[in-house]
Scaffold this motif. Sequence first.
Motif, PDB file in Angstrom:
ATOM      1  N   ALA A  69       0.814  -1.215   0.000  1.00 51.47           N
ATOM      2  CA  ALA A  69       0.000   0.000   0.000  1.00 51.47           C
ATOM      3  C   ALA A  69       0.852   1.271   0.000  1.00 51.47           C
ATOM      4  N   GLY A  70       2.132   1.171   0.347  1.00 52.82           N
ATOM      5  CA  GLY A  70       2.985   2.349   0.386  1.00 52.82           C
ATOM      6  C   GLY A  70       3.013   3.038   1.735  1.00 52.82           C
ATOM      7  N   ASP A  71       2.276   2.489   2.709  1.00 54.18           N
ATOM      8  CA  ASP A  71       2.224   3.081   4.044  1.00 54.18           C
ATOM      9  C   ASP A  71       2.769   2.127   5.115  1.00 54.18           C
ATOM     10  N   GLY A  72       3.523   1.113   4.683  1.00 57.34           N
ATOM     11  CA  GLY A  72       4.041   0.121   5.620  1.00 57.34           C
ATOM     12  C   GLY A  72       3.163  -1.106   5.742  1.00 57.34           C
ATOM     13  N   THR A  73       2.011  -1.084   5.070  1.00 53.87           N
ATOM     14  CA  THR A  73       1.141  -2.252   5.081  1.00 53.87           C
ATOM     15  C   THR A  73       1.080  -2.851   3.677  1.00 53.87           C
ATOM     16  N   ALA A  74       0.626  -4.080   3.626  1.00 52.53           N
ATOM     17  CA  ALA A  74       0.416  -4.751   2.350  1.00 52.53           C
ATOM     18  C   ALA A  74      -0.812  -5.641   2.500  1.00 52.53           C
ATOM     19  N   GLU A  75      -1.406  -5.977   1.364  1.00 48.90           N
ATOM     20  CA  GLU A  75      -2.605  -6.807   1.379  1.00 48.90           C
ATOM     21  C   GLU A  75      -2.370  -8.082   0.581  1.00 48.90           C
ATOM     22  N   ILE A  76      -2.910  -9.171   1.080  1.00 50.67           N
ATOM     23  CA  ILE A  76      -2.900 -10.428   0.346  1.00 50.67           C
ATOM     24  C   ILE A  76      -4.078 -10.406  -0.621  1.00 50.67           C
ATOM     25  N   LYS A  77      -3.794 -10.670  -1.885  1.00 51.69           N
ATOM     26  CA  LYS A  77      -4.842 -10.763  -2.902  1.00 51.69           C
ATOM     27  C   LYS A  77      -4.604 -12.031  -3.717  1.00 51.69           C
ATOM     28  N   ARG A  78      -5.687 -12.551  -4.246  1.00 52.15           N
ATOM     29  CA  ARG A  78      -5.648 -13.657  -5.206  1.00 52.15           C
ATOM     30  C   ARG A  78      -4.980 -14.931  -4.685  1.00 52.15           C
ATOM     31  N   MET A  79      -5.127 -15.182  -3.384  1.00 57.90           N
ATOM     32  CA  MET A  79      -4.647 -16.447  -2.822  1.00 57.90           C
ATOM     33  C   MET A  79      -5.611 -17.530  -3.272  1.00 57.90           C
ATOM     34  N   PHE A  80      -5.101 -18.487  -4.044  1.00 54.56           N
ATOM     35  CA  PHE A  80      -5.963 -19.562  -4.533  1.00 54.56           C
ATOM     36  C   PHE A  80      -5.115 -20.788  -4.825  1.00 54.56           C
ATOM     37  N   VAL A  81      -5.646 -21.940  -4.426  1.00 51.49           N
ATOM     38  CA  VAL A  81      -5.002 -23.224  -4.686  1.00 51.49           C
ATOM     39  C   VAL A  81      -5.971 -24.075  -5.498  1.00 51.49           C
ATOM     40  N   ASP A  82      -5.457 -24.670  -6.555  1.00 46.10           N
ATOM     41  CA  ASP A  82      -6.263 -25.572  -7.382  1.00 46.10           C
ATOM     42  C   ASP A  82      -6.869 -26.640  -6.472  1.00 46.10           C
ATOM     43  N   PRO A  83      -8.185 -26.863  -6.562  1.00 42.30           N
ATOM     44  CA  PRO A  83      -8.819 -27.865  -5.693  1.00 42.30           C
ATOM     45  C   PRO A  83      -8.146 -29.241  -5.758  1.00 42.30           C
TER      46      PRO A  83
END
Length: 160
Positions: A69-83
């Motif tokens: 994010a540029g403010d010392g934080t970050a976000e997890i996106k698109r975490m996905f595992v093939d079933p």
Amino acid sequence: MPEVTIAEEPPRQPEILRLLEMSDAYAASLYPAESNHLVDVSTLEQPAVSFFVARLDGAVLGCCALVEAGDGTAEIKRMFVDPEARGLKVGRLLLQALEKRAESRGVVAIQLETGIHQPEAIGLYKTAGYIDRPPFGSYQPDPLSLFMEKALHGPADLSP
């Protein structure tokens, strides 16, 4: 015996695009469109994003992105595992790689939004030390969303 490997890779690859389409379909089967907060491939190609891919014998098993994010934080996106790869601890390996990258980049907290109908994902995050928090960034309260965060102790942290 072959091992699952995790590496940073570009997201715009046929096997990865197929995996992201599977992720989209899965999310759409669980939640209405207004409760899905997916990012597109062009967002995953931005400089502030680290995109990780799990493979076994060259085949893509899963992916995740760390969006700073540029403010010392970050976000997890698109975490996905093939079933078909579930049970191989791919999610845990991806999460470990993502957290290691975050620490090396000086990120002090990782945040995420996930859906309440994904007990496996929630369990993974809780086991890894993520705790519930209010909505962050541009997210609005949503009864179908769960917001979580994990504080990191990067290399500059000298506390015991």
